[in-house]
Enzyme design. Sequence first.
Site, PDB file in Angstrom:
ATOM      1  N   CYS A   1      10.552  -8.155  47.400  1.00 34.18           N
ATOM      2  CA  CYS A   1       9.358  -7.330  47.181  1.00 34.18           C
ATOM      3  C   CYS A   1       8.639  -7.791  45.911  1.00 34.18           C
ATOM      4  O   CYS A   1       9.259  -8.278  44.971  1.00 34.18           O
ATOM      5  CB  CYS A   1       9.747  -5.866  47.065  1.00 34.18           C
TER       6      CYS A   1
ATOM      7  N   ASP B   1       7.423  -5.888  43.814  1.00 37.01           N
ATOM      8  CA  ASP B   1       7.679  -4.879  42.776  1.00 37.01           C
ATOM      9  C   ASP B   1       8.178  -5.532  41.484  1.00 37.01           C
ATOM     10  O   ASP B   1       9.110  -6.341  41.507  1.00 37.01           O
ATOM     11  CB  ASP B   1       8.733  -3.892  43.309  1.00 37.01           C
TER      12      ASP B   1
ATOM     13  N   ARG C   1       9.926  -4.523  39.211  1.00 36.14           N
ATOM     14  CA  ARG C   1      11.301  -4.208  38.792  1.00 36.14           C
ATOM     15  C   ARG C   1      12.343  -5.004  39.563  1.00 36.14           C
ATOM     16  O   ARG C   1      13.484  -5.116  39.133  1.00 36.14           O
ATOM     17  CB  ARG C   1      11.575  -2.710  38.980  1.00 36.14           C
TER      18      ARG C   1
ATOM     19  N   HIS D   1      14.595  -3.180  48.129  1.00 40.76           N
ATOM     20  CA  HIS D   1      15.054  -2.426  46.954  1.00 40.76           C
ATOM     21  C   HIS D   1      14.768  -0.940  47.138  1.00 40.76           C
ATOM     22  O   HIS D   1      13.771  -0.563  47.762  1.00 40.76           O
ATOM     23  CB  HIS D   1      14.386  -2.948  45.671  1.00 40.76           C
TER      24      HIS D   1
ATOM     25  N   CYS E   1      11.257   1.664  46.774  1.00 43.60           N
ATOM     26  CA  CYS E   1      10.181   0.727  47.118  1.00 43.60           C
ATOM     27  C   CYS E   1       8.913   1.514  47.474  1.00 43.60           C
ATOM     28  O   CYS E   1       8.910   2.319  48.407  1.00 43.60           O
ATOM     29  CB  CYS E   1      10.605  -0.157  48.289  1.00 43.60           C
TER      30      CYS E   1
HETATM   31 CO    CO Z   1       9.032  -2.643  46.900  1.00 45.03          CO
END
Ligand code: CO
Length: 216
Positions: free
Chosen positions: A42, A44, A46, A98, A101
């Site tokens: 992803c 993302d 993090r 994750h 998400c």
């Molecule tokens: Co995500």
Amino acid sequence: MLDVSQIFENNKRWVAEKLSGDPEYFEKLSKGQSPDVLYIGCSDSRATAEDLMGMQPGEVFVHRNIANLVVSTDNNLNAVVQYAVEQLKVKFIVVCGHYECGGVKAAMNPTDMGQLNSWLQTLRDVYRLHEEELNVIEDPQKRYDKLVELNVLEQCYNVIKIDHVQRSLSKTGYPKILGWVFDVRTGKLIDLGLDMEQEFEKIRYIYDLYLLDGPL
Ligand code: CO
């Protein structure tokens, strides 16, 4: 707000650290790459790729998008997979989702999100495919976590549907396809233990492009 010049200071420090460990570090790095892993994760901020795996530059080929989707019409993804399989000859393709998400959460709460609608539709399709299993989970957090995991499974299926992957698998037995979830709440990487070769056996009469004695 981030002071962008700090990034360049960070970079100088990083270069110095690498060179203090090995004065020829970047000289060696510049010679080429032969990563064993294609990581599909992803976007993302993090859920980083190399950091959470403890891998170094040169060790992982990376593709990231919202909610780690493998969409058959995604030219970017298809080029990455083809290059990774045919040129780099990666031994593993990892799909890593994750928890927490945002993409998965958005897909669970249908609203008009403009440009994101068509992208999130793939996730909503995953929900529909597994609605019986998901709808019996009463705790919304657990249902959300389960959809993250089922999305990884479905994207692993999507990897094995790709012609380049199938050709390489039939010739060499590689790449192995792995489904993982990164738990941002604990930092742990979780192997979902998917056996994609076994999973593919169940659906190959539909998806195996090189199956000579198919049902039709
Ligand atoms: Co995500």
